[in-house]
Design a protein around this motif. Structure first.
Motif, short mmCIF file in Angstrom:
data_model
loop_
_atom_site.label_atom_id
_atom_site.label_comp_id
_atom_site.label_asym_id
_atom_site.label_seq_id
_atom_site.Cartn_x
_atom_site.Cartn_y
_atom_site.Cartn_z
N ALA A 24 6.42 -9.92 46.67
CA ALA A 24 7.80 -10.37 46.49
C ALA A 24 8.44 -9.72 45.28
N MET A 25 7.68 -9.61 44.18
CA MET A 25 8.23 -9.03 42.96
C MET A 25 8.58 -7.55 43.18
N GLY A 26 7.69 -6.80 43.82
CA GLY A 26 7.97 -5.39 44.08
C GLY A 26 9.18 -5.21 44.98
N ALA A 27 9.25 -6.02 46.03
CA ALA A 27 10.39 -5.94 46.95
C ALA A 27 11.69 -6.29 46.24
N ASN A 28 11.68 -7.37 45.45
CA ASN A 28 12.90 -7.80 44.77
C ASN A 28 13.38 -6.80 43.73
N LEU A 29 12.45 -6.19 43.01
CA LEU A 29 12.86 -5.20 42.00
C LEU A 29 13.47 -3.97 42.67
N GLY B 41 22.67 -8.25 43.79
CA GLY B 41 21.83 -7.63 42.76
C GLY B 41 21.36 -8.65 41.74
N ILE B 42 22.27 -9.54 41.35
CA ILE B 42 21.92 -10.61 40.41
C ILE B 42 20.85 -11.50 41.03
N HIS B 43 21.01 -11.85 42.29
CA HIS B 43 20.02 -12.68 42.98
C HIS B 43 18.65 -12.00 42.94
N SER B 44 18.62 -10.71 43.19
CA SER B 44 17.34 -10.00 43.23
C SER B 44 16.70 -9.92 41.85
N ILE B 45 17.50 -9.77 40.80
CA ILE B 45 16.95 -9.77 39.44
C ILE B 45 16.38 -11.14 39.11
N VAL B 46 17.12 -12.20 39.45
CA VAL B 46 16.62 -13.56 39.22
C VAL B 46 15.33 -13.79 40.01
N ASP B 47 15.29 -13.33 41.25
CA ASP B 47 14.10 -13.50 42.07
C ASP B 47 12.90 -12.75 41.48
N LEU C 256 0.82 -25.25 37.06
CA LEU C 256 1.30 -24.52 38.23
C LEU C 256 2.53 -25.21 38.84
N TYR C 257 2.49 -26.52 38.94
CA TYR C 257 3.61 -27.28 39.49
C TYR C 257 4.83 -27.23 38.57
N PHE C 258 4.57 -27.32 37.27
CA PHE C 258 5.66 -27.26 36.30
C PHE C 258 6.41 -25.93 36.40
N TRP C 259 5.67 -24.82 36.40
CA TRP C 259 6.32 -23.51 36.42
C TRP C 259 6.99 -23.23 37.76
N THR C 260 6.45 -23.77 38.83
CA THR C 260 7.11 -23.64 40.13
C THR C 260 8.44 -24.41 40.12
N PHE C 261 8.46 -25.55 39.45
CA PHE C 261 9.70 -26.32 39.30
C PHE C 261 10.72 -25.53 38.48
N ILE C 262 10.27 -24.87 37.43
CA ILE C 262 11.17 -24.03 36.61
C ILE C 262 11.76 -22.93 37.48
N VAL C 263 10.97 -22.33 38.35
CA VAL C 263 11.47 -21.30 39.26
C VAL C 263 12.58 -21.85 40.14
N GLY D 137 12.45 -12.13 38.28
CA GLY D 137 12.05 -12.95 37.14
C GLY D 137 11.30 -14.20 37.57
N ASP D 138 11.72 -14.77 38.70
CA ASP D 138 11.03 -15.95 39.22
C ASP D 138 9.57 -15.66 39.51
N GLN D 139 9.31 -14.48 40.09
CA GLN D 139 7.92 -14.13 40.37
C GLN D 139 7.10 -13.99 39.09
N LEU D 140 7.73 -13.47 38.04
CA LEU D 140 7.03 -13.40 36.74
C LEU D 140 6.70 -14.79 36.23
N VAL D 141 7.62 -15.72 36.39
CA VAL D 141 7.37 -17.10 35.96
C VAL D 141 6.24 -17.73 36.79
N LEU D 142 6.21 -17.45 38.09
CA LEU D 142 5.13 -17.97 38.93
C LEU D 142 3.77 -17.40 38.48
N LEU D 143 3.74 -16.12 38.13
CA LEU D 143 2.49 -15.53 37.63
C LEU D 143 2.06 -16.18 36.32
N LEU D 144 3.04 -16.48 35.45
CA LEU D 144 2.74 -17.20 34.21
C LEU D 144 2.15 -18.56 34.53
#
Length: 195
Positions: A13-18, A40-46, A76-83, A48-55
């Motif tokens: 997902a991160m590769g596709a979104n970037l 484009g903004i949506h894809s940048i946010v997406d 894991l649940y907390f960071w998914t909520f942040i996403v 970043g979301d994948q980076l947060v999920l990896l964190l």
């Protein structure tokens, strides 16, 4: 908790979104399309979301210690909520701002063919990412229906990516329709409405 298959889903997902974000911003700079800037903004946010999920995955795998005797699995649940918050607040808010700005000060679409090409590529890339997420989700589903499997899941990252990709594909079709109608009727407001 999160597995290597979850990370595979997130990296796809991160590769596709970037890649999608880069192409959308290039098309927006060529065509002046508000819908493409929003996309484009949506894809940048997406991305970043994948980076947060990896964190979240990384933090959830920390071993138990004195301050967390049962471990860090709930991270894991907390960071998914942040996403989820980032998707709606940042992605949605920026897109609404861009759409309203374009409605107030519209600019004509220039060479919308680039938009069609980029949106077509974006739909294919998002579709690939969605397919990877779906293939990771279906084996965990078993005999449960879709919603029961989500409710009972111990790994929210895969269905978070699945939902994000589903929303992104729908958004791409909205942008495509807005750009097409703006081009067809020579009306710049359709492009602004497609935010």
């Amino acid at each position: 908790m999160a597995s290597n298959s979850s990370q595979k889903t997130i990296f796809a997902a991160m590769g596709a979104n970037l890649a999608i974000a880069i192409t959308k911003f290039i098309a927006a700079s060529i065509t002046g399309s508000s819908a493409m800037i929003s996309e484009g903004i949506h894809s940048i946010v997406d991305t970043g979301d994948q980076l947060v999920l990896l964190l979240g995955i990384r933090r959830s795998q920390k071993p138990a210690d004195d301050s967390h005797p049962f471990g860090y699995g709930q991270q894991l649940y907390f960071w998914t909520f942040i996403v989820a918050i980032l998707i709606f607040a940042l992605g949605g808010g920026m897109s609404i701002y861009e759409g309203i700005t374009h409605l107030i000060k519209p600019s004509p679409l220039e060479n919308p063919t680039w938009n069609y090409i980029v949106l077509g590529i974006a739909i294919l890339l998002e579709g690939f990412s969605w397919n990877v997420a779906l293939k990771q989700f279906l084996p965990t589903k078993g005999r449960q229906n879709f919603w029961q499997a989500i409710k009972n899941s111990k790994d929210p990252t895969v269905f978070a990516v699945l939902f994000e990709d589903s929303a992104a594909i729908l958004g791409l079709f909205v942008a495509l329709i807005g750009i097409f109608l703006g081009h067809l009727f020579n009306n710049v407001y359709f492009d602004g409405i497609a935010f």
